[in-house]
Write a protein that holds these residues in place. Structure first.
Motif, PDB file in Angstrom:
ATOM      1  N   PHE A 154      -6.417   7.965 -12.185  1.00 25.54           N
ATOM      2  CA  PHE A 154      -6.943   6.908 -11.324  1.00 25.54           C
ATOM      3  C   PHE A 154      -7.626   7.496 -10.088  1.00 25.54           C
ATOM      4  CE2 PHE A 154      -3.347   4.854 -13.545  1.00 25.54           C
ATOM      5  CZ  PHE A 154      -4.040   3.815 -14.142  1.00 25.54           C
ATOM      6  N   GLY A 155      -8.621   6.776  -9.620  1.00 30.37           N
ATOM      7  CA  GLY A 155      -9.257   7.158  -8.378  1.00 30.37           C
ATOM      8  C   GLY A 155      -8.366   6.811  -7.193  1.00 30.37           C
ATOM      9  N   LEU A 156      -8.673   7.400  -6.040  1.00 30.66           N
ATOM     10  CA  LEU A 156      -7.949   7.079  -4.814  1.00 30.66           C
ATOM     11  C   LEU A 156      -8.612   5.860  -4.186  1.00 30.66           C
ATOM     12  CD1 LEU A 156      -5.822   7.789  -2.679  1.00 30.66           C
ATOM     13  CD2 LEU A 156      -7.520   9.301  -1.604  1.00 30.66           C
ATOM     14  N   ILE A 157      -7.882   4.768  -4.139  1.00 33.90           N
ATOM     15  CA  ILE A 157      -8.417   3.499  -3.647  1.00 33.90           C
ATOM     16  C   ILE A 157      -8.110   3.336  -2.165  1.00 33.90           C
ATOM     17  CG2 ILE A 157      -8.351   0.993  -3.895  1.00 33.90           C
ATOM     18  CD1 ILE A 157      -9.605   2.494  -6.279  1.00 33.90           C
ATOM     19  N   ASP A 158      -9.154   3.060  -1.406  1.00 32.40           N
ATOM     20  CA  ASP A 158      -9.012   2.797   0.028  1.00 32.40           C
ATOM     21  C   ASP A 158      -9.015   1.282   0.229  1.00 32.40           C
ATOM     22  OD1 ASP A 158      -9.217   2.455   2.737  1.00 32.40           O
ATOM     23  OD2 ASP A 158     -10.976   3.737   2.999  1.00 32.40           O
ATOM     24  N   GLY A 186     -23.803   1.445 -20.303  1.00 34.76           N
ATOM     25  CA  GLY A 186     -23.490   0.317 -21.167  1.00 34.76           C
ATOM     26  C   GLY A 186     -22.094  -0.240 -21.003  1.00 34.76           C
ATOM     27  N   PHE A 187     -21.324   0.307 -20.047  1.00 38.03           N
ATOM     28  CA  PHE A 187     -20.002  -0.240 -19.754  1.00 38.03           C
ATOM     29  C   PHE A 187     -20.145  -1.509 -18.916  1.00 38.03           C
ATOM     30  CE2 PHE A 187     -18.813   4.267 -20.305  1.00 38.03           C
ATOM     31  CZ  PHE A 187     -17.703   4.146 -21.130  1.00 38.03           C
ATOM     32  N   ALA A 188     -19.275  -2.491 -19.184  1.00 39.87           N
ATOM     33  CA  ALA A 188     -19.181  -3.651 -18.302  1.00 39.87           C
ATOM     34  C   ALA A 188     -18.277  -3.297 -17.131  1.00 39.87           C
ATOM     35  CB  ALA A 188     -18.611  -4.848 -19.055  1.00 39.87           C
ATOM     36  N   LYS A 189     -18.583  -3.853 -15.983  1.00 38.17           N
ATOM     37  CA  LYS A 189     -17.795  -3.580 -14.784  1.00 38.17           C
ATOM     38  C   LYS A 189     -16.865  -4.775 -14.529  1.00 38.17           C
ATOM     39  CE  LYS A 189     -20.459  -1.846 -11.473  1.00 38.17           C
ATOM     40  NZ  LYS A 189     -21.653  -1.577 -10.641  1.00 38.17           N
ATOM     41  N   TYR A 190     -15.595  -4.618 -14.905  1.00 41.02           N
ATOM     42  CA  TYR A 190     -14.611  -5.685 -14.749  1.00 41.02           C
ATOM     43  C   TYR A 190     -13.964  -5.594 -13.367  1.00 41.02           C
ATOM     44  CZ  TYR A 190     -14.897  -6.513 -19.801  1.00 41.02           C
ATOM     45  OH  TYR A 190     -15.332  -6.809 -21.077  1.00 41.02           O
ATOM     46  N   ARG A 191     -13.817  -6.740 -12.748  1.00 46.70           N
ATOM     47  CA  ARG A 191     -13.194  -6.800 -11.423  1.00 46.70           C
ATOM     48  C   ARG A 191     -11.675  -6.715 -11.574  1.00 46.70           C
ATOM     49  NH1 ARG A 191     -14.893  -9.076  -6.421  1.00 46.70           N
ATOM     50  NH2 ARG A 191     -13.265  -8.575  -4.884  1.00 46.70           N
ATOM     51  N   VAL A 192     -11.057  -5.860 -10.773  1.00 52.91           N
ATOM     52  CA  VAL A 192      -9.609  -5.670 -10.816  1.00 52.91           C
ATOM     53  C   VAL A 192      -9.012  -6.135  -9.493  1.00 52.91           C
ATOM     54  CG1 VAL A 192      -7.733  -3.998 -11.097  1.00 52.91           C
ATOM     55  CG2 VAL A 192      -9.898  -3.657 -12.311  1.00 52.91           C
ATOM     56  N   ASP A 193      -8.065  -7.064  -9.567  1.00 53.77           N
ATOM     57  CA  ASP A 193      -7.375  -7.556  -8.374  1.00 53.77           C
ATOM     58  C   ASP A 193      -6.010  -6.885  -8.313  1.00 53.77           C
ATOM     59  OD1 ASP A 193      -6.130  -8.866  -6.322  1.00 53.77           O
ATOM     60  OD2 ASP A 193      -6.661 -10.887  -6.991  1.00 53.77           O
ATOM     61  N   LEU A 194      -5.898  -5.879  -7.474  1.00 57.15           N
ATOM     62  CA  LEU A 194      -4.659  -5.111  -7.394  1.00 57.15           C
ATOM     63  C   LEU A 194      -3.558  -5.837  -6.629  1.00 57.15           C
ATOM     64  CD1 LEU A 194      -6.179  -1.574  -6.690  1.00 57.15           C
ATOM     65  CD2 LEU A 194      -5.087  -2.353  -8.803  1.00 57.15           C
ATOM     66  N   SER A 195      -3.860  -7.002  -6.093  1.00 57.12           N
ATOM     67  CA  SER A 195      -2.827  -7.748  -5.372  1.00 57.12           C
ATOM     68  C   SER A 195      -1.997  -8.614  -6.310  1.00 57.12           C
ATOM     69  CB  SER A 195      -3.464  -8.628  -4.292  1.00 57.12           C
ATOM     70  OG  SER A 195      -4.203  -9.703  -4.886  1.00 57.12           O
ATOM     71  N   LYS A 196      -2.401  -8.665  -7.591  1.00 51.83           N
ATOM     72  CA  LYS A 196      -1.678  -9.516  -8.547  1.00 51.83           C
ATOM     73  C   LYS A 196      -0.614  -8.733  -9.297  1.00 51.83           C
ATOM     74  CE  LYS A 196      -5.183 -13.046  -9.320  1.00 51.83           C
ATOM     75  NZ  LYS A 196      -5.900 -13.845 -10.338  1.00 51.83           N
ATOM     76  N   GLN A 199     -15.310   0.313  -5.609  1.00 50.78           N
ATOM     77  CA  GLN A 199     -14.538   1.514  -5.929  1.00 50.78           C
ATOM     78  C   GLN A 199     -14.124   1.490  -7.400  1.00 50.78           C
ATOM     79  OE1 GLN A 199     -11.667   2.858  -2.670  1.00 50.78           O
ATOM     80  NE2 GLN A 199     -11.841   0.677  -2.178  1.00 50.78           N
ATOM     81  N   ASP A 200     -14.237   2.653  -8.053  1.00 53.42           N
ATOM     82  CA  ASP A 200     -13.845   2.772  -9.455  1.00 53.42           C
ATOM     83  C   ASP A 200     -12.351   3.020  -9.567  1.00 53.42           C
ATOM     84  OD1 ASP A 200     -15.700   2.748 -11.821  1.00 53.42           O
ATOM     85  OD2 ASP A 200     -16.933   3.883 -10.413  1.00 53.42           O
ATOM     86  N   TRP A 242       4.733  -0.010 -17.167  1.00 49.84           N
ATOM     87  CA  TRP A 242       4.230   0.350 -15.843  1.00 49.84           C
ATOM     88  C   TRP A 242       3.359  -0.750 -15.258  1.00 49.84           C
ATOM     89  CZ3 TRP A 242      -0.910   0.929 -14.382  1.00 49.84           C
ATOM     90  CH2 TRP A 242      -1.858   0.909 -15.420  1.00 49.84           C
ATOM     91  N   SER A 243       3.225  -0.707 -13.942  1.00 49.58           N
ATOM     92  CA  SER A 243       2.362  -1.654 -13.231  1.00 49.58           C
ATOM     93  C   SER A 243       1.871  -0.983 -11.962  1.00 49.58           C
ATOM     94  CB  SER A 243       3.131  -2.934 -12.884  1.00 49.58           C
ATOM     95  OG  SER A 243       4.230  -2.641 -12.035  1.00 49.58           O
ATOM     96  N   PHE A 244       0.872  -1.589 -11.344  1.00 46.73           N
ATOM     97  CA  PHE A 244       0.388  -1.081 -10.059  1.00 46.73           C
ATOM     98  C   PHE A 244       1.256  -1.616  -8.926  1.00 46.73           C
ATOM     99  CE2 PHE A 244      -3.686  -1.121 -12.501  1.00 46.73           C
ATOM    100  CZ  PHE A 244      -3.924   0.252 -12.462  1.00 46.73           C
ATOM    101  N   VAL A 245       1.452  -0.808  -7.907  1.00 43.57           N
ATOM    102  CA  VAL A 245       2.007  -1.318  -6.656  1.00 43.57           C
ATOM    103  C   VAL A 245       0.966  -2.267  -6.081  1.00 43.57           C
ATOM    104  CG1 VAL A 245       2.687  -0.738  -4.299  1.00 43.57           C
ATOM    105  CG2 VAL A 245       3.401   0.720  -6.211  1.00 43.57           C
ATOM    106  N   LYS A 246       1.361  -3.468  -5.754  1.00 45.87           N
ATOM    107  CA  LYS A 246       0.403  -4.481  -5.313  1.00 45.87           C
ATOM    108  C   LYS A 246      -0.226  -4.108  -3.970  1.00 45.87           C
ATOM    109  CE  LYS A 246       2.568  -8.324  -7.786  1.00 45.87           C
ATOM    110  NZ  LYS A 246       3.196  -9.659  -7.665  1.00 45.87           N
ATOM    111  N   VAL A 247      -1.536  -4.307  -3.899  1.00 42.73           N
ATOM    112  CA  VAL A 247      -2.256  -4.044  -2.661  1.00 42.73           C
ATOM    113  C   VAL A 247      -3.525  -4.891  -2.648  1.00 42.73           C
ATOM    114  CG1 VAL A 247      -3.476  -2.058  -3.663  1.00 42.73           C
ATOM    115  CG2 VAL A 247      -3.290  -2.265  -1.180  1.00 42.73           C
ATOM    116  N   ALA A 248      -3.811  -5.468  -1.499  1.00 37.96           N
ATOM    117  CA  ALA A 248      -5.051  -6.225  -1.339  1.00 37.96           C
ATOM    118  C   ALA A 248      -6.144  -5.269  -0.865  1.00 37.96           C
ATOM    119  CB  ALA A 248      -4.857  -7.350  -0.324  1.00 37.96           C
ATOM    120  N   THR A 249      -7.341  -5.431  -1.409  1.00 35.55           N
ATOM    121  CA  THR A 249      -8.460  -4.565  -1.016  1.00 35.55           C
ATOM    122  C   THR A 249      -9.582  -5.399  -0.414  1.00 35.55           C
ATOM    123  OG1 THR A 249      -9.430  -4.688  -3.233  1.00 35.55           O
ATOM    124  CG2 THR A 249      -7.921  -2.863  -2.795  1.00 35.55           C
TER     125      THR A 249
END
Length: 698
Positions: free
Chosen positions: A524-528, A688-698, A535-536, A647-654
């Protein structure tokens, strides 16, 4: 005009003749004469002959040698002086390769389909990749028509079907004899059109020297096939041994085929991606592979951005990823699966009695199927399909054989990096069941003593975008409880790509598990969170096969990943049976021989902790597990086999958008599968990749 290939070539530039050739002294070459030639490269073909996906039973126009052949024809028309070379990983990677090398190996009298096509394309030479060794040395000896000089490895007495061009391998020797198992280099004598300083045209003879290197890690990855039989030298050591010898025997140009990516860190003979360090050995051109990346950046309209791994290189490394030079040496990587053709167009000037590369007149291109306008695919070469029609049909028939079990859910890897385990859980269940049974039924006292230690499993989403938007696992599209889909022989290979991997198990501590999970989370990339621009979530899919997802029965093992933290400090809340995992806790992990032996460089997992070395392939274990489920219940279900998300992501709003690149058109699947973090589908990127939006707060 091209002459027959021989190991030794005339020292034409100085008027000396090869043994057995016409001894007439060649005309002197005027000082300042120039030759422009194209070195062309394919790499990591992986048995992708047709533009066809055998796992999906569907055409895939983004890949295949039948289109690469069209690129080659065009490049030859542009560059009459040319040499076509391949950088290895040719025979393995599709059901076609598995059928011809594993399930029903070709006879000595036959030629592998991919080699048939390469012969028809008139390759000038080729090297080896790590996957050439996957099916064992006896088969490799047969299909290359080469006696390796290894005791117990005997090539059939007859002349076997093989590449019609010379193969070379520079850094692998027989343990028994200490000699190379195949010629370490070749000199290709060629006659090229040249231009004298006065503008007149003439023909000149040149000798193209070709070497080939594989990663030293083949001894780990294919230990079952190679242990005690071959030794592997570091790429730099092998090159320094042979480059002077090649020059002394008349090589005017030395080309290195290196099946490894670019790693500018301090050199080690055990480097997996040591190609960078070949640039200091006296070579003139570097043709690389293994990483399945594009180098340099594509030149077509709307070309994809450079892989982020290239941007991470320090300026001091002198890697020009736009123009294609590494320490001043022209370098190309033609992606994978035949999707690109590497072209180094170089001008050489005859100066002081030798040919000298003119760097300022050298260009490098990794040319794709849409090179003409950025939108239109090149057509297939119609001569290719008839060459392999029988093999193609046989592979499709093989792929369609029923497994005897149906699925009530679609197993896909489109959102595996967002938590979906629908294409991973069954693999982990199969591996875990195998290891538990192995321990329970073992008569070995040491193995039996492990019965009280928890067994967990890990597997990666091997097909999750590494080779483009068509490279995703997708088994039984549209399957549901109301409309189950029968599984076929092709499906286990879609779930577990590498048929050569054998199951192994390692005994580790909780501290090892933490380090392993951290290594996986490095994908994973480092998300600010404060950043307002895009951010990818996953900047590069180049090493997606190292993203291990762990699983325990009844989802007893869970953990979280905090992508706002740096690599090495991301994994938190690791628990087993509801209790925090301590560093001293014991676990047995079901995995594969690649990972257990050190593949992926997981800290502490280096072969020393392996307790079980199974003779059975992971893919076969998955297939057998599915068949057994069919006999027990007749089907697999989402609740039992595809929804235990460990596994899951630690929730964070961006503040700004976070995106995950995946195949387009699958938002509804994400939503129906309960992947709540995927909230919207955006437009396509240049690949040719689609860019899907990811909500890390969920």
């Amino acid at each position: 005009m091209k002459t027959n290939v021989t190991l030794m070539a005339a020292l034409a530039a100085v008027g000396l003749a090869a043994c057995g050739s016409d001894s007439t002294t060649a005309p002197a070459i005027p000082e300042g004469t120039t030759v422009t030639l194209a070195l062309m490269e394919t790499t990591d073909i992986h048995a992708n002959v047709m533009s066809y996906n055998y796992y999906a039973l569907a055409e895939d126009t983004s890949l295949g040698l039948e289109r690469t052949s069209t690129l080659v024809t065009a490049a030859r028309a542009e560059n009459p002086n040319n040499v076509l070379l391949d950088d290895g990983d040719v025979i393995q990677g599709t059901l076609l390769g598995d059928l011809q090398a594993g399930t029903k190996p070709v006879a000595c009298s036959e030629t592998m389909a991919v080699h048939k096509v390469m012969n028809a394309m008139k390759y000038d030479g080729g090297g080896f990749g790590n996957h050439e060794f996957n099916y064992g040395l006896p088969l490799l000896s047969q299909i290359t028509n080469t006696d390796f000089g290894i005791p117990g490895v005997t090539k059939p007495a007859a002349t076997c079907g093989a590449p019609a061009f010379p193969l070379v391998l520079t850094n692998v020797t027989s343990v028994a004899s200490g000699k190379p198992i195949i010629q370490p280099y070749t000199l290709l004598p060629r006659t090229f059109a040249a231009t004298a300083p006065d503008g007149s045209k003439l023909s000149v003879k040149m000798n193209i020297g070709v070497m080939s290197f594989v990663p030293p890690q083949i001894l780990e990855w294919d230990q079952k096939n190679l242990a005690g039989k071959v030794a592997v030298a570091g790429v730099q050591e092998a090159a320094k041994q042979y480059v002077p010898e090649m020059r002394s025997k008349g090589a005017d140009l030395v080309v290195a085929l290196s099946h490894g990516g670019l790693d500018p860190s301090t050199y080690s003979p055990k480097m997996e991606n040591g190609s960078y360090h070949l640039t200091s050995t006296g070579i003139d051109a570097l043709l690389i592979g293994h990483s399945h990346l594009i180098f340099p950046k594509g030149k077509e309209t709307g070309a994809a951005a450079l892989d982020p791994s290239f941007a991470a290189f320090p300026a001091s490394a002198k890697i020009d990823a736009v123009n294609g030079f590494v320490n001043g040496v022209p370098t190309v990587m033609a992606q994978s699966w035949g999707r690109r053709l590497g072209i180094i167009k170089m001008t050489l000037a005859y100066q002081g009695g030798k040919w000298v590369v003119q760097s300022d007149k050298t260009t490098v291109e990794s040319r794709g199927f849409k090179y003409t306008d950025g939108a239109t695919n090149v057509a297939v070469d119609p001569a290719v399909a008839p060459l392999v029609a029988t093999e193609h049909a046989a592979t499709i028939a093989f792929a369609k054989q029923p497994l005897g079990v149906a699925t009530e859910f679609e197993m896909s890897a489109y959102f595996a990096l967002a938590g979906d385990v629908s294409a991973i859980e069954l693999v982990n269940q199969a591996q875990l069941a195998y290891v538990k049974n192995f321990i329970a039924t073992s008569t070995d006292a040491t193995i039996a003593s492990y019965k009280s230690i928890p067994v967990i499993s890990c597997s990666a989403p091997f097909k999750a975008g590494r080779n483009g938007p068509s490279d995703f696992t997708d088994v039984a599209p549209g399957a549901s409880a109301a409309a189950p889909v029968g599984l076929q022989v092709r499906n286990p290979g879609d779930l577990y790509l590498y048929s050569n991997n054998n199951l192994q198990a390692v005994k580790i501590k909780g501290s090892d598990l933490k380090a392993w999970l951290e290594a996986s989370a490095a994908q994973f990339g480092l998300i600010d969170p404060a950043k307002t621009t895009e951010q990818d979530l996953v900047p590069s899919y180049g090493t997606i096969y190292n993203y291990d997802v762990f699983y325990a029965e009844n989802n007893a093992l869970t953990y979280q990943i905090d992508v706002t933290k740096p690599v090495g400090s991301r994994v938190v809340n690791i628990s087993y049976l509801g209790k925090t995992v301590a560093g001293t806790d014991d676990f047995i992990v079901a995995t594969n021989d690649y990972r257990a032996g050190g593949g992926g460089a997981v800290p502490g997992i280096d072969g020393s902790k392996t307790i079980i070395k199974s003779p059975d392939a992971n893919q076969a274990i998955v297939s057998n597990y599915l068949t057994a489920l069919g006999g027990a219940s007749g089907k697999v279900t989402l609740a039992a086999n595809g929804s235990a998300r460990s596994w899951s992501f630690v929730k964070v709003a961006t503040a700004g958008p976070v995106i995950l690149r995946s195949a387009p058109g699958h938002l509804a699947l994400a939503q129906s599968s309960g992947i709540s973090t995927i909230t919207a589908e955006g437009g396509l990127d240049a690949s040719g990749f689609a860019k899907y939006r990811v909500d890390l707060s969920k």
